[in-house]
Structures are given as structure tokens and as C-alpha cells.
Design a protein around this motif. Structure first.
Motif, PDB file in Angstrom:
ATOM      1  N   GLU A 142      16.078  14.483 -13.731  1.00 55.48           N
ATOM      2  CA  GLU A 142      15.555  13.673 -12.634  1.00 55.48           C
ATOM      3  C   GLU A 142      14.101  13.325 -12.926  1.00 55.48           C
ATOM      4  O   GLU A 142      13.414  14.059 -13.632  1.00 55.48           O
ATOM      5  CB  GLU A 142      15.641  14.420 -11.294  1.00 55.48           C
ATOM      6  CG  GLU A 142      17.064  14.667 -10.817  1.00 55.48           C
ATOM      7  CD  GLU A 142      17.101  15.277  -9.421  1.00 55.48           C
ATOM      8  OE1 GLU A 142      18.061  15.011  -8.685  1.00 55.48           O
ATOM      9  OE2 GLU A 142      16.168  16.029  -9.082  1.00 55.48           O
ATOM     10  N   VAL A 143      13.653  12.209 -12.379  1.00 57.92           N
ATOM     11  CA  VAL A 143      12.234  11.850 -12.440  1.00 57.92           C
ATOM     12  C   VAL A 143      11.749  11.595 -11.019  1.00 57.92           C
ATOM     13  O   VAL A 143      12.523  11.214 -10.138  1.00 57.92           O
ATOM     14  CB  VAL A 143      11.964  10.606 -13.321  1.00 57.92           C
ATOM     15  CG1 VAL A 143      12.374  10.854 -14.746  1.00 57.92           C
ATOM     16  CG2 VAL A 143      12.654   9.374 -12.754  1.00 57.92           C
ATOM     17  N   THR A 144      10.438  11.846 -10.822  1.00 57.75           N
ATOM     18  CA  THR A 144       9.820  11.650  -9.517  1.00 57.75           C
ATOM     19  C   THR A 144       8.821  10.512  -9.611  1.00 57.75           C
ATOM     20  O   THR A 144       8.030  10.447 -10.549  1.00 57.75           O
ATOM     21  CB  THR A 144       9.100  12.936  -9.066  1.00 57.75           C
ATOM     22  OG1 THR A 144      10.050  14.000  -8.990  1.00 57.75           O
ATOM     23  CG2 THR A 144       8.446  12.745  -7.700  1.00 57.75           C
ATOM     24  N   ALA A 145       8.865   9.622  -8.629  1.00 54.41           N
ATOM     25  CA  ALA A 145       7.913   8.517  -8.541  1.00 54.41           C
ATOM     26  C   ALA A 145       7.167   8.614  -7.222  1.00 54.41           C
ATOM     27  O   ALA A 145       7.764   8.902  -6.177  1.00 54.41           O
ATOM     28  CB  ALA A 145       8.630   7.171  -8.636  1.00 54.41           C
ATOM     29  N   LEU A 148       6.886   1.174 -16.038  1.00 54.59           N
ATOM     30  CA  LEU A 148       5.569   1.768 -16.247  1.00 54.59           C
ATOM     31  C   LEU A 148       4.800   0.890 -17.219  1.00 54.59           C
ATOM     32  O   LEU A 148       5.393   0.188 -18.052  1.00 54.59           O
ATOM     33  CB  LEU A 148       5.665   3.187 -16.792  1.00 54.59           C
ATOM     34  CG  LEU A 148       6.154   3.351 -18.247  1.00 54.59           C
ATOM     35  CD1 LEU A 148       5.590   4.638 -18.822  1.00 54.59           C
ATOM     36  CD2 LEU A 148       7.681   3.388 -18.322  1.00 54.59           C
ATOM     37  N   ALA A 149       3.474   0.921 -17.111  1.00 55.81           N
ATOM     38  CA  ALA A 149       2.619   0.212 -18.054  1.00 55.81           C
ATOM     39  C   ALA A 149       2.532   1.018 -19.352  1.00 55.81           C
ATOM     40  O   ALA A 149       2.511   2.255 -19.321  1.00 55.81           O
ATOM     41  CB  ALA A 149       1.223   0.027 -17.463  1.00 55.81           C
ATOM     42  N   GLY A 172      -1.932  17.903 -11.527  1.00 55.99           N
ATOM     43  CA  GLY A 172      -1.351  16.689 -10.963  1.00 55.99           C
ATOM     44  C   GLY A 172      -0.253  17.037  -9.970  1.00 55.99           C
ATOM     45  O   GLY A 172       0.541  17.954 -10.197  1.00 55.99           O
ATOM     46  N   SER A 173      -0.244  16.328  -8.852  1.00 59.45           N
ATOM     47  CA  SER A 173       0.759  16.575  -7.816  1.00 59.45           C
ATOM     48  C   SER A 173       1.224  15.233  -7.243  1.00 59.45           C
ATOM     49  O   SER A 173       0.391  14.451  -6.783  1.00 59.45           O
ATOM     50  CB  SER A 173       0.168  17.438  -6.688  1.00 59.45           C
ATOM     51  OG  SER A 173       1.125  17.699  -5.690  1.00 59.45           O
ATOM     52  N   PRO A 174       2.534  14.947  -7.314  1.00 56.85           N
ATOM     53  CA  PRO A 174       3.613  15.717  -7.932  1.00 56.85           C
ATOM     54  C   PRO A 174       3.398  15.868  -9.447  1.00 56.85           C
ATOM     55  O   PRO A 174       2.648  15.114 -10.039  1.00 56.85           O
ATOM     56  CB  PRO A 174       4.862  14.881  -7.639  1.00 56.85           C
ATOM     57  CG  PRO A 174       4.483  13.968  -6.517  1.00 56.85           C
ATOM     58  CD  PRO A 174       3.028  13.702  -6.681  1.00 56.85           C
ATOM     59  N   LYS A 175       4.094  16.834 -10.034  1.00 56.78           N
ATOM     60  CA  LYS A 175       3.877  17.145 -11.443  1.00 56.78           C
ATOM     61  C   LYS A 175       4.415  16.035 -12.330  1.00 56.78           C
ATOM     62  O   LYS A 175       5.265  15.226 -11.926  1.00 56.78           O
ATOM     63  CB  LYS A 175       4.521  18.479 -11.802  1.00 56.78           C
ATOM     64  CG  LYS A 175       6.028  18.492 -11.755  1.00 56.78           C
ATOM     65  CD  LYS A 175       6.590  19.873 -12.080  1.00 56.78           C
ATOM     66  CE  LYS A 175       6.315  20.223 -13.527  1.00 56.78           C
ATOM     67  NZ  LYS A 175       6.969  21.500 -13.919  1.00 56.78           N
ATOM     68  N   MET A 176       3.904  16.000 -13.563  1.00 52.38           N
ATOM     69  CA  MET A 176       4.298  14.981 -14.534  1.00 52.38           C
ATOM     70  C   MET A 176       5.783  15.100 -14.867  1.00 52.38           C
ATOM     71  O   MET A 176       6.352  16.192 -14.925  1.00 52.38           O
ATOM     72  CB  MET A 176       3.467  15.134 -15.801  1.00 52.38           C
ATOM     73  CG  MET A 176       3.684  14.042 -16.827  1.00 52.38           C
ATOM     74  SD  MET A 176       2.702  14.260 -18.346  1.00 52.38           S
ATOM     75  CE  MET A 176       1.082  13.743 -17.802  1.00 52.38           C
ATOM     76  N   ASN A 177       6.424  13.942 -15.089  1.00 56.46           N
ATOM     77  CA  ASN A 177       7.802  13.892 -15.569  1.00 56.46           C
ATOM     78  C   ASN A 177       7.808  14.004 -17.092  1.00 56.46           C
ATOM     79  O   ASN A 177       6.958  13.416 -17.772  1.00 56.46           O
ATOM     80  CB  ASN A 177       8.454  12.559 -15.179  1.00 56.46           C
ATOM     81  CG  ASN A 177       8.484  12.343 -13.678  1.00 56.46           C
ATOM     82  OD1 ASN A 177       9.152  13.058 -12.951  1.00 56.46           O
ATOM     83  ND2 ASN A 177       7.747  11.335 -13.219  1.00 56.46           N
ATOM     84  N   GLY A 235       5.674  11.887 -21.445  1.00 60.17           N
ATOM     85  CA  GLY A 235       5.203  12.330 -20.141  1.00 60.17           C
ATOM     86  C   GLY A 235       4.764  11.143 -19.300  1.00 60.17           C
ATOM     87  O   GLY A 235       4.054  10.259 -19.785  1.00 60.17           O
ATOM     88  N   ILE A 236       5.193  11.122 -18.041  1.00 58.36           N
ATOM     89  CA  ILE A 236       4.866  10.008 -17.148  1.00 58.36           C
ATOM     90  C   ILE A 236       4.435  10.585 -15.797  1.00 58.36           C
ATOM     91  O   ILE A 236       5.202  11.334 -15.159  1.00 58.36           O
ATOM     92  CB  ILE A 236       6.058   9.067 -16.914  1.00 58.36           C
ATOM     93  CG1 ILE A 236       6.730   8.684 -18.234  1.00 58.36           C
ATOM     94  CG2 ILE A 236       5.604   7.814 -16.167  1.00 58.36           C
ATOM     95  CD1 ILE A 236       8.070   8.002 -18.044  1.00 58.36           C
ATOM     96  N   ARG A 237       3.224  10.259 -15.361  1.00 54.51           N
ATOM     97  CA  ARG A 237       2.776  10.658 -14.030  1.00 54.51           C
ATOM     98  C   ARG A 237       3.604   9.931 -12.962  1.00 54.51           C
ATOM     99  O   ARG A 237       3.865   8.731 -13.089  1.00 54.51           O
ATOM    100  CB  ARG A 237       1.304  10.310 -13.828  1.00 54.51           C
ATOM    101  CG  ARG A 237       0.337  11.063 -14.730  1.00 54.51           C
ATOM    102  CD  ARG A 237       0.037  12.425 -14.186  1.00 54.51           C
ATOM    103  NE  ARG A 237      -0.935  13.138 -15.012  1.00 54.51           N
ATOM    104  CZ  ARG A 237      -1.036  14.454 -15.044  1.00 54.51           C
ATOM    105  NH1 ARG A 237      -0.230  15.189 -14.298  1.00 54.51           N
ATOM    106  NH2 ARG A 237      -1.947  15.042 -15.800  1.00 54.51           N
TER     107      ARG A 237
END
Length: 357
Positions: free
Chosen positions: A321-324, A342-343, A235-240, A282-284
Motif C-alpha cells: 500500500e502507499v499513502t498520499a 509525482l514530480a 516525516g508524518s505520514p511516513k515515506m512510502n 522512496g516517495i513522501r
């Protein structure tokens, strides 16, 4: 063509075990990609299949033959390396046919095979040129043509696109996918690039530390990663990843507690979870949405505008940090406060040993 089977295959270099009991079946006609970080053992495993590295123990079968002690030239495989390894003084025609010439193949048969491979690879107009007159992508096609004329049972590719620029890599990925369809061949491909793995493979084998972490289709690995390593690698960007505690449990969901989250609910079976259990959430990045009432909030520290999507990084605290990855073009300002939602079905949960629940 033939399939491939590995049973408890191991490789030692002295006292160091680098391949630690790999079991794998590759069906006839499959495109299988070995993927993992540098040093995980993927190229060593490919070289063992080719016969370029000795198998310390275990069974290695190509088709119905045990090939542990069979010489590389007799295994029915053809290997394409990261380095093109072309003879600079020979034309494309002679480079492609050189192995056949050494094997004593009659000239007429050799000519037919060379021209057939050139048609498949759309390089008939290049046959009279020498390597110095070719682009990187054209040289790689010549190296692939040299493999095709051998009519092997299994094609082996060791990071064949690593020497190409970004645009050529995309073009060659598409050509390799087309080639697999045209030939119906069994192909085993090594890369550290998970985008290549996701776009090319029928089946992905994720390796880390000489151990197979998971085997499955690209979407299986993306949607149902077996553990934290696979989840973070595919997965890119990687999972949070966020450390959380189970706050409460219902029949089909649990509510999570964390100093960094506003108690989100996520879909999960309740059979064994109890309040107080420590988990990893974990959140994509593509599962996160801008939401003023969302459970994740912080300061925007990075904005990457890619046109079709906007990558936003949000600092939750000094260490996290988290990436969205937000669809489309978003008006997000650096340094601004933002909240993400998020759902419930988009969350992944992992236990203390890193296994997906």
C-alpha cells in the motif's frame, strides 16, 4: 553557557554495548534533539551527559572541560525529567528554590532567581500554590524553573512532554521554543516524537541501535535522509517505499520498472547506475498527487479527512500500500480506483544497503 562534545563515546551494560561509538558536537546556544524509537539509546546517552550513567569509554566534554569522572552536580548541567518530581507539601516558590536552599544560596539571591525564573516562564501568579493545585503543563513549568535557577551550562530534557495531553504538548512545545530564544541556552532534548524533533530542533540526532544514523537540521533530514531508516522515521505520514529496477538511463534521469508502477522517470545522476540495478524508491506522501495518468494506481482502502488535507491509502497489490497526503478536502471514495502521480524531483532512491543515492 557552553557547548558539548562527544568523541567515540560508548556504554556497556555487562557484555551488551548499548551506545556504540557516538561522535557529536553541540555548539553553544544550539537546541539539539535526540530522536529515535524506544530502546535506541537516546535516554542512556542523555544520562551519560548528565553523569547519571558512567561512560564506558570515549571523551565527554562540556565547554572546555573533560567531565567523564566529574560528579553530576559539578558538571554544570540541569536535567528536566519526564516525571515532574515536585515536592507535594511545598509551594511552587519553595520547589523552584529548593536546590538553591540546599546549596546555601543567600535568601535574597535565591528570591531574585526564583522570581526571575517565574517571569521567564510566566508563572508568577502560581508561586504560592502547591503542586496539587496545578495542571500538568504548569507542573512541568515548575520543573523547568527549578532547572533555570541553577543557571547551568547545558539544559537536558528527557521526554519532558510525554505525560501531557495532545493540546498541552503543542502549547509546551511553543513555550520551550520561546524559552530557548529568551535564554540563548544550550539545550539537549530527548524524544521519540519526530514532530517534536522537527518543530523544536536546530539540529536533530537520529539514533537507532545505539548508533547515530544522521545528524543535521530538520529540513536536511527531511529532504536528504541518509538511509532508509531516517527516511522512514522522519516525516508524518511516513515515506512510502517500493522495490524497483532501473529500466533505462539518460543524462539527468532514470526510468524505473516495477510490476506496481507504470515506469516513472525520476531525477538522478547517471554516473554509475545501469539497467537492471535493483533499488528502493522512496516517495513522501505529500509529494503524491491525484493524477488519472499517474504511474501509481490501485484501490482506495482508507480515507482520513483532516480538513486542511485528506490522507488516502491505496492498495497496489495484496502486500503493498502507499499513502498520499492530498492538500485540501478531496472527494475520494473508499473502494474506488485511483491513480497517483509525482514530480521527478520528489523521488528518493536508496541502494541495496539502504543508503540514499
Amino acid at each position: 553557557m557552553a557547548g558539548l562534545k562527544l568523541q567515540d563515546v560508548r556504554k556497556n551494560f555487562g557484555a551488551v554495548e548499548v551506545i556504540k561509538g557516538v561522535d557529536l558536537e553541540v555548539e553553544h546556544g544550539e537546541f539539539v534533539v535526540f530522536v529515535g524509537p524506544s530502546g535506541c539509546g537516546k535516554s542512556t546517552l542523555l544520562r551519560m551527559i548528565a553523569g547519571l550513567e558512567e561512560t564506558t569509554s570515549g571523551r565527554l566534554e562540556i565547554g572546555d572541560r573533560l567531565v567523564n569522572d566529574v560528579e553530576p552536580r559539578d558538571r554544570g548541567v540541569a536535567m528536566v525529567f519526564q516525571s515532574y518530581a515536585l515536592y507535594p507539601h511545598m509551594t511552587v516558590y519553595d520547589n523552584v528554590g529548593f536546590g538553591l536552599k540546599l546549596a546555601g544560596t543567600p535568601k535574597a539571591v535565591r528570591d531574585a532567581k526564583i522570581r526571575a525564573a517565574a517571569r521567564v516562564l510566566q508563572m508568577e501568579h502560581l508561586l504560592d500554590r502547591k503542586p496539587a493545585q496545578l495542571s500538568g503543563g504548569q507542573r512541568q513549568r515548575v520543573a523547568i524553573g527549578r532547572a533555570i535557577v541553577r543557571e547551568p551550562d547545558v539544559f537536558l530534557f528527557d521526554e519532558p512532554l510525554s505525560n501531557l495531553d495532545a493540546a498541552l504538548r503543542v502549547d509546551m512545545r511553543m513555550e520551550l521554543a520561546r524559552l530557548h530564544t529568551d535564554l540563548g541556552a544550550t539545550m539537549v532534548y530527548v524524544t521519540h516524537d519526530q514532530v517534536e524533533a522537527m518543530t523544536l530542533a536546530d539540529k536533530i540526532v537520529v539514533l537507532e541501535g545505539g548508533i547515530v544514523q544522521q545528524v543535521g537540521s530538520p529540513l536536511d533530514l527531511y529532504n536528504r535522509p541518509a538511509n532508509l531508516f531516517v527516511a522512514g522515521f522522519i516525516g508524518s505520514p511516513k515515506m512510502n517505499f517500493l522495490a524497483v529496477t532501473v529500466d533505462s538511463v539518460t543524462d539527468d534521469a532514470i526510468r524505473l520498472a516495477s510490476p506496481l508502477l507504470a515506469a516513472p522517470a525520476v531525477a538522478a545522476p547517471r554516473s554509475w547506475m545501469l539497467p537492471g540495478d535493483r533499488l528502493t524508491l522512496g516517495i513522501r506522501p505529500h509529494a503524491l498527487l491525484l493524477d488519472d495518468t499517474g504511474p501509481i494506481g490501485g484501490e482506495v482502502t482508507l480515507v482520513e479527512r483532516l480538513g486542511n488535507e485528506t490522507i488516502v491509502r491505496i492498495r497496489l497489490d495484496a502486500a503493498t500500500e502507499v499513502t498520499a497526503a492530498l492538500a485540501g478536502q478531496r472527494d475520494v471514495a473508499l473502494g474506488a480506483a485511483a491513480r497517483l502521480g509525482l514530480a521527478p524531483d520528489d523521488a528518493h532512491l536508496f541502494d541495496n544497503d539502504g543508503r540514499r543515492l
